[in-house]
Design an enzyme around this catalytic site. Structure first.
Site, short mmCIF file in Angstrom:
data_model
loop_
_atom_site.label_atom_id
_atom_site.label_comp_id
_atom_site.label_asym_id
_atom_site.label_seq_id
_atom_site.Cartn_x
_atom_site.Cartn_y
_atom_site.Cartn_z
N PHE A 125 0.18 7.45 -3.14
CA PHE A 125 0.68 7.46 -4.53
C PHE A 125 -0.57 7.68 -5.16
O PHE A 125 -1.44 7.26 -6.48
CB PHE A 125 1.11 6.00 -4.79
CG PHE A 125 2.55 5.67 -5.18
CD1 PHE A 125 2.98 7.11 -5.10
CD2 PHE A 125 2.73 4.98 -4.80
CE1 PHE A 125 4.36 6.68 -4.64
CE2 PHE A 125 4.19 4.12 -3.93
CZ PHE A 125 5.06 5.62 -4.32
N PRO A 156 0.75 -0.91 -0.19
CA PRO A 156 0.45 -0.15 -0.12
C PRO A 156 0.90 1.07 0.40
O PRO A 156 1.92 1.22 0.54
CB PRO A 156 -0.92 0.30 1.46
CG PRO A 156 -1.00 -1.40 1.93
CD PRO A 156 0.83 -2.02 1.43
N CYS A 157 0.50 1.89 -0.66
CA CYS A 157 1.56 3.59 -1.45
C CYS A 157 0.46 4.16 -0.67
O CYS A 157 -0.27 4.61 -1.63
CB CYS A 157 2.21 3.07 -1.96
SG CYS A 157 3.45 1.51 -2.27
N GLN A 158 -0.28 5.08 0.46
CA GLN A 158 -0.82 5.99 0.86
C GLN A 158 -1.30 7.40 -0.43
O GLN A 158 -2.00 7.81 -0.85
CB GLN A 158 -0.86 6.70 1.68
CG GLN A 158 -1.17 5.33 2.90
CD GLN A 158 -2.26 4.78 2.43
OE1 GLN A 158 -2.19 3.38 2.10
NE2 GLN A 158 -3.74 5.00 2.22
#
Ligand SMILES: C[S@@+](CC[C@H](N)C(=O)[O-])C[C@H]1O[C@@H](n2cnc3c(N)ncnc32)[C@H](O)[C@@H]1O
Length: 483
Positions: free
Chosen positions: A89, A85-87
């Site tokens: 992005f 998870p890459c918030q």
């Protein structure tokens, strides 16, 4: 069948794993050796489908968890798959539209560095292939250059590809000169949903990576194909009424209560066409809303009380089958409770439209009635309500469904999608079970890589693995023969 082994990192409820395990080619397939996940409910779902021994429950950033993953997988795993998870992005949510302090907090969110732990594990385990999946925002070129956070986002995809190359993986794709990643739309892979995701495929064999084959011919699969055969589910209604809007609702009886009744009557016909046998309870409910509706229309005084009574009677009639499908479809095929204003909006909206359209005066589907019912802040985003079209694929199913489902209004039933419907739209196999309560299920389903998309990615990799191994075997055979 020979099974190549897979490690699924950030496995969620197992969309990626489910798709990989569907793959079969020339007597070969994939088996998930380990799946790693931090969320309790998602782990239960994984345990149910993969077996308890294959699930590593815990935080990937913790040394002891990492160590366990390495011990279990080093030298045994052919492919690592995962979507950290890459918030920051994400193209939706506070990373784009939030206040400055919110964006600042996100900048320091530890979830932004999770991908580094992914690469640490790749480095330690050295699989033959790596598949990295993420949201489209990771490559967006539309960010504001002046903002330091966004300047970082712009290059994120390149940083990730470089990182893989640095570890000895080849990220380039067949038939592409520059790009090392692909944006795949699930709708092209037999999934009844517009969902674009970035995929990087990387291999340690110095080969150009195969592209997953699109399988949707000319027209994408519509949601009708996966949800219209399911039993009718109606929502329980809350009796709270907002007085101001209540008066409006009552003043426009035919458009409001009348439209709700018409919608329920319409279901009877639709499902008769679909050959569903109507339950006695459903017929009793239809009879009730028609009779009580007529009486309600005639009421001159105490209208609020009368409407509440109508709703109470409807809820009573609904009771026998409100949880009827909870048992059959272990993933809930039950509706949230909705307020009456919302079910009127759901009933009155046209399929394939959203609230931004019905409240904008210059829109061809502007509607004064719906405009007056719209309860939210008009200075913020206006597409709060989205009613889907039966004949088209759905919008991207989001984990936000755990908070509210207003962007996922069913095309003909006055409610939002059930978790089971969301799972079908994500292309999970019929009967696939998600553990946890309703919101935990929505979260796992919304987060998932659609299994049919994952399957196509798996097929592209399996064809390469089979080909590489056949060549290696031939070479070895040649060596043996010549000895
Ligand atoms: C986008 S979802 C992955 C969905 C999954 N690939 C699928 O197809 O179903 C990301 C997952 O990472 C998990 N996660 C987040 N931080 C984690 C951590 N530190 N360690 C392990 N899992 C984590 C979340 O709970 C979430 O389920």
């Amino acid at each position: 069948m020979f099974k190549y082994k897979v490690l699924d990192l950030f496995a969620g409820g197992g969309g990626f794993s489910t798709g990989f395990e569907m793959v079969e080619l020339d007597g070969a397939g994939f088996e998930i050796l380990r799946a790693v996940e931090i969320d309790e409910d998602a782990c239960k779902t994984l345990e149910l489908h993969l077996g308890k021994e294959k699930v590593i429950k815990g935080d990937i950033t913790k040394t002891e968890i990492k160590q366990k993953i390495i011990t279990d997988c080093k030298g045994k795993v052919d492919v690592i798959i995962g979507g950290p998870p890459c918030q920051t992005f994400s193209l939706a949510g506070p990373s784009r539209s939030g206040k400055a302090e919110m964006r600042e907090a996100l900048k320091n969110d530890p979830r932004n560095t999770l991908y580094k732990h992914f690469f640490e594990l790749v480095k330690a385990i050295e699989p033959r292939f790596v598949v990295f999946e993420n949201v489209e925002g990771i490559i967006s070129k539309e960010f504001d250059q002046a903002d330091e956070l966004n300047a970082k986002q712009q290059v994120a995809i390149e940083v990730i590809c470089d990182e893989l190359e640095g570890l000895g993986y080849y990220t380039y794709l067949k038939d592409r000169i520059v790009d090392r990643y692909q944006v795949l739309n699930a709708a092209d892979f037999g999934v009844p949903q517009q969902r674009k995701r970035v995929i990087i495929i990387a291999n340690k064999h110095d080969r150009l990576n195969s592209l997953p084959q699109k399988i949707t011919e000319d027209k994408p699969v519509s949601i009708k194909e996966v949800i219209s055969g399911l039993p009718v589910v109606l929502p329980q209604l809350s009796t709270e009424t907002d007085l101001l809007r209540f008066n409006y609702i009552f003043g426009e009886f035919d458009k409001s209560v009348g439209k709700f009744i018409d919608t329920i009557n319409g279901l009877k016909d639709f499902y008769r066409e679909q050959n569903e046998i109507q339950s006695e309870e459903f017929s009793a409910l239809i009879q009730y809303v028609n009779e009580a509706g007529k009486k309600l229309k005639k009421r001159k005084y105490t209208k609020e009380k009368a409407l509440k009574e109508f709703i109470k009677g409807y809820n009573e009639k609904l009771k026998p089958f409100v949880n009827l499908y909870k048992q059959d479809y272990k993933t809930y095929h039950t509706s949230r409770v909705h307020n009456f204003r919302d079910v009127i909006i759901f009933s009155y909206m046209r399929q394939g439209t959203n609230s931004a359209q019905f409240i904008r005066k210059d829109s061809p589907v502007y509607d004064g009635f719906l405009d007056s019912l719209y309860p939210y802040d008009r200075t913020k985003h206006l597409d709060t309500y989205v009613k889907h079209s039966l004949e088209k694929p759905s919008n991207t199913i989001l984990s936000h469904m755990q908070k509210d489902g207003l962007k996922f209004i069913h095309p003909i039933q006055p409610r939002t999608f059930t978790p089971y419907e969301a799972a079908m739209i994500q292309s999970f196999p019929p009967g696939h079970v998600f553990c946890g309560e309703r919101n935990a299920q929505y979260r796992q389903i919304g987060n998932a890589v659609p299994p049919l998309l994952a399957k196509s990615i798996g097929e592209a990799i399996l064809s390469m693995l089979v080909d590489i191994d056949a060549k290696i075997a031939k070479k070895n055979q040649g060596l043996t023969t010549s000895v």
